[in-house]
Design a protein around this motif. Structure first.
Motif, PDB file in Angstrom:
ATOM      1  N   UNK A 216       0.830  -1.206   0.000  1.00 41.53           N
ATOM      2  CA  UNK A 216       0.000   0.000   0.000  1.00 41.53           C
ATOM      3  C   UNK A 216       0.864   1.255   0.000  1.00 41.53           C
ATOM      4  N   UNK A 217       1.943   1.242   0.799  1.00 37.58           N
ATOM      5  CA  UNK A 217       2.847   2.394   0.834  1.00 37.58           C
ATOM      6  C   UNK A 217       3.511   2.596  -0.530  1.00 37.58           C
ATOM      7  N   UNK A 218       3.920   1.510  -1.149  1.00 39.56           N
ATOM      8  CA  UNK A 218       4.579   1.614  -2.444  1.00 39.56           C
ATOM      9  C   UNK A 218       3.695   2.212  -3.517  1.00 39.56           C
ATOM     10  N   UNK A 219       2.398   1.930  -3.458  1.00 40.80           N
ATOM     11  CA  UNK A 219       1.473   2.416  -4.487  1.00 40.80           C
ATOM     12  C   UNK A 219       0.840   3.761  -4.123  1.00 40.80           C
ATOM     13  N   UNK A 220       0.909   4.149  -2.852  1.00 34.28           N
ATOM     14  CA  UNK A 220       0.262   5.403  -2.422  1.00 34.28           C
ATOM     15  C   UNK A 220       1.223   6.196  -1.534  1.00 34.28           C
ATOM     16  N   UNK A 221       2.398   6.406  -2.010  1.00 31.37           N
ATOM     17  CA  UNK A 221       3.448   7.046  -1.229  1.00 31.37           C
ATOM     18  C   UNK A 221       3.032   8.430  -0.735  1.00 31.37           C
ATOM     19  N   UNK A 222       2.388   9.213  -1.613  1.00 32.02           N
ATOM     20  CA  UNK A 222       2.094  10.600  -1.286  1.00 32.02           C
ATOM     21  C   UNK A 222       1.094  10.751  -0.151  1.00 32.02           C
ATOM     22  N   UNK A 223       0.317   9.695   0.134  1.00 34.66           N
ATOM     23  CA  UNK A 223      -0.727   9.803   1.152  1.00 34.66           C
ATOM     24  C   UNK A 223      -0.415   9.027   2.430  1.00 34.66           C
ATOM     25  N   UNK A 224       0.821   8.595   2.554  1.00 34.18           N
ATOM     26  CA  UNK A 224       1.154   7.740   3.691  1.00 34.18           C
ATOM     27  C   UNK A 224       1.775   8.482   4.864  1.00 34.18           C
ATOM     28  N   UNK A 225       1.992   9.766   4.756  1.00 33.31           N
ATOM     29  CA  UNK A 225       2.527  10.526   5.879  1.00 33.31           C
ATOM     30  C   UNK A 225       3.968  10.174   6.177  1.00 33.31           C
ATOM     31  N   UNK A 226       4.361  10.281   7.427  1.00 36.86           N
ATOM     32  CA  UNK A 226       5.740  10.021   7.824  1.00 36.86           C
ATOM     33  C   UNK A 226       5.855   8.706   8.575  1.00 36.86           C
ATOM     34  N   UNK A 227       7.049   8.120   8.514  1.00 36.28           N
ATOM     35  CA  UNK A 227       7.301   6.880   9.235  1.00 36.28           C
ATOM     36  C   UNK A 227       8.625   6.965  10.006  1.00 36.28           C
ATOM     37  N   UNK A 228       9.089   8.215  10.249  1.00 39.21           N
ATOM     38  CA  UNK A 228      10.380   8.397  10.907  1.00 39.21           C
ATOM     39  C   UNK A 228      10.392   7.922  12.361  1.00 39.21           C
ATOM     40  N   UNK A 229       9.214   7.787  12.973  1.00 35.36           N
ATOM     41  CA  UNK A 229       9.167   7.344  14.359  1.00 35.36           C
ATOM     42  C   UNK A 229       9.003   5.828  14.481  1.00 35.36           C
ATOM     43  N   UNK A 230       9.039   5.137  13.346  1.00 39.67           N
ATOM     44  CA  UNK A 230       8.911   3.677  13.379  1.00 39.67           C
ATOM     45  C   UNK A 230      10.272   3.030  13.651  1.00 39.67           C
ATOM     46  N   UNK A 231      10.293   1.764  14.061  1.00 41.58           N
ATOM     47  CA  UNK A 231      11.570   1.060  14.286  1.00 41.58           C
ATOM     48  C   UNK A 231      12.423   1.056  13.018  1.00 41.58           C
ATOM     49  N   UNK A 232      13.743   1.001  13.193  1.00 43.51           N
ATOM     50  CA  UNK A 232      14.673   1.075  12.059  1.00 43.51           C
ATOM     51  C   UNK A 232      14.429  -0.029  11.038  1.00 43.51           C
ATOM     52  N   UNK A 233      14.106  -1.226  11.518  1.00 39.12           N
ATOM     53  CA  UNK A 233      13.866  -2.340  10.597  1.00 39.12           C
ATOM     54  C   UNK A 233      12.687  -2.038   9.667  1.00 39.12           C
ATOM     55  N   UNK A 234      11.614  -1.469  10.222  1.00 41.71           N
ATOM     56  CA  UNK A 234      10.448  -1.124   9.413  1.00 41.71           C
ATOM     57  C   UNK A 234      10.791   0.003   8.441  1.00 41.71           C
ATOM     58  N   UNK A 235      11.540   1.005   8.909  1.00 39.11           N
ATOM     59  CA  UNK A 235      11.943   2.098   8.032  1.00 39.11           C
ATOM     60  C   UNK A 235      12.764   1.580   6.848  1.00 39.11           C
ATOM     61  N   UNK A 236      13.670   0.641   7.108  1.00 34.38           N
ATOM     62  CA  UNK A 236      14.482   0.078   6.023  1.00 34.38           C
ATOM     63  C   UNK A 236      13.616  -0.678   5.025  1.00 34.38           C
ATOM     64  N   UNK A 237      12.619  -1.416   5.521  1.00 33.25           N
ATOM     65  CA  UNK A 237      11.702  -2.133   4.631  1.00 33.25           C
ATOM     66  C   UNK A 237      10.930  -1.154   3.753  1.00 33.25           C
ATOM     67  N   UNK A 238      10.489  -0.033   4.340  1.00 38.00           N
ATOM     68  CA  UNK A 238       9.738   0.964   3.576  1.00 38.00           C
ATOM     69  C   UNK A 238      10.630   1.588   2.505  1.00 38.00           C
ATOM     70  N   UNK A 239      11.875   1.907   2.848  1.00 38.41           N
ATOM     71  CA  UNK A 239      12.786   2.500   1.861  1.00 38.41           C
ATOM     72  C   UNK A 239      13.029   1.537   0.694  1.00 38.41           C
ATOM     73  N   UNK A 240      13.208   0.252   1.022  1.00 40.32           N
ATOM     74  CA  UNK A 240      13.420  -0.725  -0.045  1.00 40.32           C
ATOM     75  C   UNK A 240      12.202  -0.823  -0.952  1.00 40.32           C
ATOM     76  N   UNK A 241      11.004  -0.800  -0.363  1.00 34.09           N
ATOM     77  CA  UNK A 241       9.782  -0.871  -1.162  1.00 34.09           C
ATOM     78  C   UNK A 241       9.654   0.374  -2.049  1.00 34.09           C
TER      79      UNK A 241
END
Length: 360
Positions: free
Chosen positions: A329-354
């Protein structure tokens, strides 16, 4: 790599961790090893050196201790009984010279890996001679026109990858499957193999056998309920320790099939997977498990000759994990997903890869 470069049939595939290696077959650059990254969903060529095999179709590809083992196949109207190995640590091919007699030339057979051995069954090829390793029946095909007599066999043979020797594996006359080719073999446990379908003379079969890889003992499984029709050139994929997935193939009426089935080997039951499909099917393709439970990738294959497919077909037989659904969902709707900077590093890395994946 452009998708049309992946169009091929009669090829081989193996999964190595989160990568799929595809080699051989009929099609573009089939003498090169293609690598599919299951995480990024991108294809690349693997640069290899050494004694590179010819463009074989219908050969068997097995993974043993980090080496890709290729045996048999068909090239330039000739069936072969040669063997090649690709060392995946250095990407160097070498031709294996056995220290024993070897089987007769063949293609369209099956194999299982057991410890340091590769166990081969069946195939179509040349009439064996007294110098060939064999253990089974040879059924000649008198209808084929060409040099030499060819036919189907039900040889059960083992190649020891340490001693580089071949040996026959005696099997029961009453339980041994009929000679056949273009069948499929998979492992459902470390010591048990499964065989389904294939062509015997002019008939495509839908019989199911298990083979104890430790004792070479066959068991015929009588399936209950609706059954897949007889077929060859299909694919067989292990879903778990009990269930296998059958897709496509070629039936006795010369039709290319596009149906999909799940067979439960413990309950001896099967059911058809109903999905939205076009009028065409696939044959002489390969299939591999994806990253997630119930995900199967169908690679290459052909319809009615000379149509060869280059697109990967996905089957999802179970829901994606919730985390993966969120990432999609984040990959297809990036502009509407807000921020994820407060998430755990592992999740942030997964989001960046996606996000990198969707940008590419």
């Amino acid at each position: 790599m452009a998708s049309e470069q992946l169009g091929r049939c009669g090829h081989s595939t193996v999964r190595v961790y989160d990568k799929i290696l595809l080699w051989g077959g009929r099609g573009f650059d089939s003498d090169k090893v293609c690598v599919h990254d299951l995480t990024k969903r991108v294809w690349t060529y693997l640069h290899t050196t050494g004694e590179i095999p010819p463009r074989l179709s219908g050969s068997c590809c097995s993974l043993v201790d980090g080496n890709l083992l290729i045996f048999g196949g068909f090239v330039e109207d000739v069936r072969v009984n040669s063997m090649y190995s690709l060392d995946l640590s250095v990407y160097v091919w070498s031709k294996i010279i056995p220290s024993s007699n070897i089987p007769s030339p063949r293609d369209k057979f099956g194999a299982w890996v057991y410890d340091q051995e590769v166990i081969y069954f069946g195939g179509y090829g040349s009439s064996p001679t007294s110098e060939n390793v064999r253990e089974g029946e040879f059924v000649p095909n008198y209808e084929e026109i060409g040099p030499g007599l060819c036919g189907w066999n039900n040889d059960l043979l083992s190649f020891d990858t340490i001693s580089k020797t071949w040996r026959p594996l005696p099997h029961s006359v009453t339980l041994t499957p009929l000679p056949r080719a273009a069948h499929q073999c998979v492992k459902i446990s470390s010591t048990e193999g499964v065989l389904f379908g294939g062509r015997h003379k002019n008939r495509r079969m839908n019989d199911l056998y298990t083979l104890s890889l430790s004792t070479s003992t066959w068991c015929h499984i009588n399936l209950l309920g609706d059954l897949p029709e007889g077929r060859s050139f299909h694919s067989l994929t292990v879903l778990d320790s009990a269930n296998i997935f059958v897709y496509g193939g070629y039936n006795t009426d010369s039709q290319v099939l596009g149906d999909a089935w799940v067979i439960n080997t413990c309950l001896q039951q099967c059911h058809e997977i109903l999905y939205e499909r076009n009028a065409t099917g696939r044959m002489w393709h390969t299939a591999c498990r994806g990253l997630y439970d119930g995900e199967v990738l169908i690679l290459g294959g052909c319809g009615y000759f000379p149509v060869i497919y280059d697109r990967v077909k996905y089957f999802r037989l179970a829901p994606l994990p919730l985390k993966q659904i969120a990432l999609e969902a984040i990959g297809h709707h990036r502009e509407s997903c807000g921020t994820w900077n407060d998430m755990p590093n592992e999740i942030q890395n997964d989001i960046r890869r996606k996000l990198e994946e969707t940008e590419n």
